[in-house]
Every structure is written in structure tokens, then in C-alpha cells.
Write an enzyme that holds these catalytic residues in place. Structure first.
Site, short mmCIF file in Angstrom:
data_model
loop_
_atom_site.label_atom_id
_atom_site.label_comp_id
_atom_site.label_asym_id
_atom_site.label_seq_id
_atom_site.Cartn_x
_atom_site.Cartn_y
_atom_site.Cartn_z
N ASP B 74 0.63 -1.26 0.04
CA ASP B 74 -0.02 0.02 -0.01
C ASP B 74 0.73 1.32 0.16
O ASP B 74 0.33 2.32 0.42
CB ASP B 74 -0.94 0.18 1.33
CG ASP B 74 -0.12 -0.31 2.37
OD1 ASP B 74 1.05 -0.49 2.35
OD2 ASP B 74 -0.83 -0.17 3.53
N GLY B 75 2.28 1.21 -0.64
CA GLY B 75 2.88 2.53 -0.66
C GLY B 75 3.59 2.66 0.79
O GLY B 75 3.35 1.76 1.60
N HIS B 82 4.65 -9.12 4.51
CA HIS B 82 3.85 -10.37 4.74
C HIS B 82 4.19 -11.58 4.30
O HIS B 82 5.46 -11.68 3.61
CB HIS B 82 2.39 -9.93 4.05
CG HIS B 82 2.36 -9.90 2.54
ND1 HIS B 82 1.45 -9.27 2.07
CD2 HIS B 82 2.96 -10.65 1.81
CE1 HIS B 82 1.35 -9.44 0.78
NE2 HIS B 82 2.65 -10.01 0.54
N ASP B 93 6.81 -18.12 1.69
CA ASP B 93 7.34 -17.19 1.11
C ASP B 93 7.22 -15.81 1.83
O ASP B 93 6.18 -15.73 2.44
CB ASP B 93 6.84 -16.78 -0.24
CG ASP B 93 7.48 -17.94 -1.32
OD1 ASP B 93 7.93 -18.82 -0.86
OD2 ASP B 93 6.76 -18.00 -2.50
N ASP B 97 7.93 -4.82 1.50
CA ASP B 97 7.35 -3.75 0.67
C ASP B 97 8.51 -2.76 0.45
O ASP B 97 8.81 -2.05 1.31
CB ASP B 97 6.24 -2.94 1.54
CG ASP B 97 5.62 -1.79 0.78
OD1 ASP B 97 5.88 -1.58 -0.42
OD2 ASP B 97 4.51 -1.09 1.29
N HIS B 117 10.20 -11.34 12.29
CA HIS B 117 8.60 -11.52 12.33
C HIS B 117 8.17 -12.16 11.09
O HIS B 117 7.34 -13.19 11.46
CB HIS B 117 8.09 -10.00 12.44
CG HIS B 117 6.49 -10.13 12.33
ND1 HIS B 117 5.89 -9.92 13.67
CD2 HIS B 117 5.64 -10.32 11.49
CE1 HIS B 117 4.39 -9.77 13.41
NE2 HIS B 117 4.59 -10.09 11.92
N GLU B 118 8.54 -11.88 10.03
CA GLU B 118 7.89 -12.62 8.72
C GLU B 118 8.36 -13.99 8.51
O GLU B 118 7.49 -14.79 8.55
CB GLU B 118 8.35 -11.69 7.45
CG GLU B 118 7.78 -10.50 7.44
CD GLU B 118 6.09 -10.32 7.68
OE1 GLU B 118 5.44 -11.13 7.27
OE2 GLU B 118 5.71 -9.23 8.16
N HIS B 121 6.05 -16.27 10.61
CA HIS B 121 4.75 -16.60 9.70
C HIS B 121 5.30 -17.77 8.77
O HIS B 121 4.52 -18.79 8.86
CB HIS B 121 4.11 -15.61 8.96
CG HIS B 121 3.66 -14.52 9.76
ND1 HIS B 121 2.94 -14.64 10.80
CD2 HIS B 121 3.69 -13.09 9.44
CE1 HIS B 121 2.45 -13.41 11.19
NE2 HIS B 121 3.03 -12.66 10.55
N HIS B 127 -0.23 -14.25 14.26
CA HIS B 127 0.05 -12.90 15.00
C HIS B 127 -0.14 -13.36 16.57
O HIS B 127 -1.13 -14.29 17.10
CB HIS B 127 -0.94 -11.69 14.65
CG HIS B 127 -0.15 -11.34 13.33
ND1 HIS B 127 -0.99 -10.70 12.34
CD2 HIS B 127 0.89 -10.91 13.08
CE1 HIS B 127 -0.35 -10.16 11.44
NE2 HIS B 127 0.88 -10.58 11.88
N MET B 135 5.92 -11.69 17.44
CA MET B 135 4.87 -12.00 16.56
C MET B 135 3.60 -10.86 16.73
O MET B 135 2.60 -11.07 15.99
CB MET B 135 4.24 -13.34 16.55
CG MET B 135 5.20 -14.32 16.15
SD MET B 135 6.16 -13.80 14.61
CE MET B 135 4.89 -14.18 13.37
N ILE B 188 9.16 5.32 38.19
CA ILE B 188 7.86 6.13 37.86
C ILE B 188 8.25 7.43 37.69
O ILE B 188 8.85 8.06 38.23
CB ILE B 188 6.82 5.70 39.06
CG1 ILE B 188 6.42 4.53 39.02
CG2 ILE B 188 5.37 6.67 38.58
CD1 ILE B 188 5.35 4.23 40.16
N ALA B 232 13.46 7.49 37.39
CA ALA B 232 12.76 8.53 36.17
C ALA B 232 12.28 9.73 37.31
O ALA B 232 11.71 9.44 38.44
CB ALA B 232 12.08 7.96 35.53
#
Lengths: 88, 366
Positions: B74-75, B82, B93, B97, B117-118, B121, B127, B135, B188, B232
Site C-alpha cells: 500500500d505504498g 507479509h 514465502d 514492501d 517477524h515474517e 509466519h 500473530h 509476533m 515512575i 525517572a
């Protein structure tokens, strides 16, 4: 759009563009099926159930409605593992 | 898992890199994929072999938009990659992107992390709902000092393939659970009206108008900050949050590290014998910050940027009842909340006594 926008506050808060993004997201990741024209009310219910499924997965408040929190998560970069049902 | 728990029937799995991204050197791409496979081979009996011709089990490619499998990208951003679950043809496979900026660090999307991650799969994992798991479907940068595969992923892959013989890093991090009765906290602070609660490589964001706390990985907000924080506090007048780890302190302004940091804690006035700070709390009314280290504490004058005279003092003497040490602390409405193990103590600053003893998890409304 085949998405439930019956509540006035929903339509005020979200633009058509945001609903389109949500629908694309649910189609891609939650196997939301495109319904033929003419049964849009039913399709809206389907979107609601897919939204519920997505909200439950990510531990969001399950409302079945597109809200800011859900929309923000949809905008985050993510993996698009193809759906195995379709692959088979 | 995918339906029917799809998995490879053999343990010697081949992969082939069909093309490269121009964002990285070929050697960097090769290394990212090799490292990504090693993440999984370290914890299973699986072996991965690269082939350069013919059909491999896992065919790896970069492509943009519609790239041959009818699952178009999707750009830039949005979908990053994926992969198909184990099986013939497209099975296993992995596609990346090409419209993303791929990197070996945090400048773009880290190819190694996305590939790891891929390939999960490709081996049969779907997931995970655990936001700390590899994942989990949302990209999170987790640093480039090697990935310690989270426990959730290890359990998943070992259900499919069993455990390997020699796991080089057997301590697989678990994601903390906010309502665990034994929960202890690291640090905290407030951050622009929200509570930020550090635990291991995560922090919870607790917004005053939200009941549910968000769990976030530290690296996804601040890639350069260590993945465990000792102490912190927020300095609200200059909009800085100070994070302590060992002998170092970082000042943050939103996502950015303030110029000149990290500094050594000695620059604040600590003696060299102090190896780290356990907790810090800024008292808004006095403009002083209290630092707790071991059984002692120091008071720092923020306006004059000096450690106050007469310190360190013993925690037990000035804050009786909270114990000898402090894990984390914050101030609110004239009370300091001290966290020590699974308990927190509500200490009234002006009457100098404990008002309530609470469980640590009560900060999350558990």
C-alpha cells in the site's frame, strides 16, 4: 459506506476518509467481506463485528464502533500476513 | 497458529533471496535475513540453508503495490511486509514492501526485525496478542544489539518444532502483567500529565482519564535509551524527563534526547562510590529532587543545580516505615508514593508519616 454511522456523535467525529481507511484495514486484516449493493445495513453490522474482533485482539475497549483509539492503532505500521483461509 | 497448525514436515529448510532493496547494501540485506533465521534456529531443531538457484521453501523478495500474489502492498508505511504460512508454492514465502525505507538501525524500518517477524509466519506462527512478542502485528523498534526472542514466541515455535539442543540465550524475556500480585516496578515519572511506569524493557502509560494502561516498549519511543530504567522523574518547568540507568542519566524532551546528554550521574554531585540511582522524585512545591540509592538518599536543588548539603541521609531515618530501599517513587498532591517490592507507601510530606499502605498493582486499579 457499509459501516454503521447511526449515532450522531460518530458521524461528527469521523470523516468519510477515516471510515474508508477503517474498512480497508478490516478487509485486509480481519477478512471483512465486501457485500453486494443493497444490503448495506447488514454490511454495517459486519463491520461492527469485525471492529469488535480487532478491538478485542489489541486489548482495546470493545465497542464495535470506530473511535479515536481504534483509528490510531489502524494507522500504525504493521504486518499483513495473508489470510490462510483464502490461501487454501 | 494458523488453522490446522501448519508447519514444515522437515527441519532442513531452504531460503532464497530473489532480489534486493536499494536502501541497503546487499551484504546488509544478506546479514539481516541470516540473523533473522538464526533467531528461530537458536530455539528449535530447524536448520536454514541459503540456495541461489531453483525453488526454496522460503522465497524472499522485495516488491511494491501488486507484486504477484494478489495481496498488494500500500505504498509507504501501513503494511510493511507479509509472509505465507508453510506449504507448497507460495507457502513460506516472505515479501517486503519496497516502498518502505529499510534500514539496519532505527532510521527506517529495521529489516532484521521485520524479517524475523515474517519468518515466524513462514514457519507457522500467526500473530500474537502479547504486545512484547516478536509476533505482535505492529512494528516496534527494539534496538539493534541483537534480539532476545520473547518467551511467548519461544513457546509458540517450540510447540510446532520442539526445542533445539543449544539455545545461546536461554533467558527469554516475559512481558510483565500489570495485575501480577508479585509485580515490582523499576521507575515512575509523570510525563506531560500522564504517569509513565517503567518495568524491564517496557513502560505503561497511564492517562488520568483512562482506566486501562497502555504497555509500550521503551525502544519504540526512545531508541537510544537502554531497555531497563533504574529511576525517572519529570522536571515540569523545563519539560524534561530524566531517566537513570547505572552511572548515566538522559534528559528527554518528548521524543528527543536533550543536547549534552547522556551525562554521568557524578555531574549531578553524587560521589564516585554511587553506582546507580534506585529511584527519584521531584517535589514541585520545594523545587527539590530526592534521589534514592541503596539505604541513603540525596536532595538536589534544581534551581541552583547543586546537591544540598547535609546529604546523603538514611532513608529509614526520614521516611520511617517504608523500608530500607526504594524501587520507584512519585509525588502527587503533597504525598510521596514509595514503591518497595509488591507494596507502595503513601507518605505525607508535611506530617512526615505514612498514611496508607497499598499494593504496587493498585496504581493500575487492579
Amino acid at each position: 459506506l457499509p459501516i454503521s454511522i447511526s449515532d450522531e456523535d460518530d458521524s461528527d467525529e469521523f470523516t468519510r476518509e477515516k471510515f474508508e481507511l477503517a474498512e480497508r484495514y478490516l478487509k485486509r486484516h480481519y477478512n471483512l467481506q465486501s457485500n453486494p449493493a443493497g444490503i448495506q445495513r447488514k454490511a454495517g453490522d459486519t463491520v461492527t463485528s469485525k471492529l469488535r474482533e480487532m478491538q478485542a485482539f489489541f486489548g482495546l475497549e470493545v465497542t464495535g464502533k470506530l473511535n479515536e483509539e481504534t483509528y490510531e492503532l489502524m494507522q500504525q505500521p504493521r504486518c499483513g500476513v495473508p489470510d490462510i483461509g483464502e490461501y487454501n | 497458529f494458523f488453522p490446522r497448525k501448519l508447519k514444515w514436515s522437515h527441519t532442513n529448510i531452504t531460503y532464497r533471496i530473489l532480489n534486493y532493496t536499494p536502501d541497503l547494501k546487499k551484504s546488509e540485506v544478506d546479514r539481516a535475513f541470516r540473523k533473522a533465521f538464526k533467531v528461530w534456529s537458536d530455539v528449535t531443531p530447524l536448520n536454514f540453508t541459503r540456495i541461489r538457484n531453483g525453488t526454496a521453501d522460503i522465497m524472499i523478495s522485495f516488491g511494491r503495490k501488486e507484486h504477484g500474489d494478489f495481496y498488494p502492498f500500500d505504498g509507504p508505511s501501513g503494511l510493511l511486509a507479509h509472509a505465507f504460512p508453510p506449504g507448497p508454492n507460495f507457502g513460506g514465502d516472505a515479501h517486503f514492501d519496497e516502498d518502505e525505507l529499510w534500514s539496519t538501525d532505527s532510521k527506517g524500518y529495521n529489516l532484521f526485525l521485520v524479517a524475523a517477524h515474517e519468518f515466524g509466519h513462514s514457519l507457522g506462527l500467526e500473530h500474537s496478542r502479547d504486545p512484547g512478542a516478536l509476533m505482535f502485528p505492529i512494528y516496534t523498534y527494539t534496538g539493534n544489539k541483537g534480539l532476545l526472542l520473547p518467551d511467548d514466541d519461544v513457546q509458540g515455535i517450540q510447540i510446532l518444532y520442539g526445542a533445539g539442543d543449544h539455545d545461546p540465550h536461554p533467558d527469554h524475556p516475559k512481558t510483565p502483567e500489570k495485575c501480577d500480585a508479585n509485580l515490582t516496578l523499576d521507575a515512575i515519572t509523570e510525563l506531560r500529565g500522564e504517569m509513565v511506569i517503567f518495568k524491564d524493557r517496557f513502560f505503561w502509560r497511564l492517562h488520568p482519564q483512562m482506566v486501562e494502561a497502555d504497555l509500550v516498549q521503551i525502544k519504540s519511543f526512545w531508541p537510544e535509551i537502554p531497555s531497563k530504567i533504574d529511576a525517572a522523574y519529570e522536571h515540569p518547568t523545563n519539560d524534561h524527563v530524566l531517566l537513570f540507568r547505572g552511572k548515566k542519566v538522559w534528559a528527554l524532551n518528548a521524543y528527543d534526547i536533550v543536547e549534552g546528554y547522556p551525562k554521568k550521574i557524578y555531574e549531578l554531585g553524587f560521589p564516585r562510590s554511587v553506582k546507580g540511582v534506585d529511584a527519584a522524585v521531584h517535589i514541585k512545591d520545594t523545587g527539590k529532587t530526592l534521589f534514592f540509592a541503596g539505604e541513603k538518599y540525596w536532595s538536589y536543588d534544581e534551581q541552583n543545580q547543586v546537591m544540598e548539603k547535609g546529604y546523603p541521609r538514611y532513608i529509614e531515618e526520614d521516611f520511617p516505615g517504608i523500608g530500607h530501599r526504594v524501587d520507584a517513587a512519585y509525588e502527587k498532591n503533597g504525598y510521596i508514593y514509595f514503591f518497595n517490592g509488591p507494596l507502595q507507601f503513601e507518605f505525607n510530606i508535611w506530617s512526615e508519616r505514612i498514611m496508607r499502605v497499598l499494593t504496587t498493582t493498585s496504581i493500575f486499579w487492579c
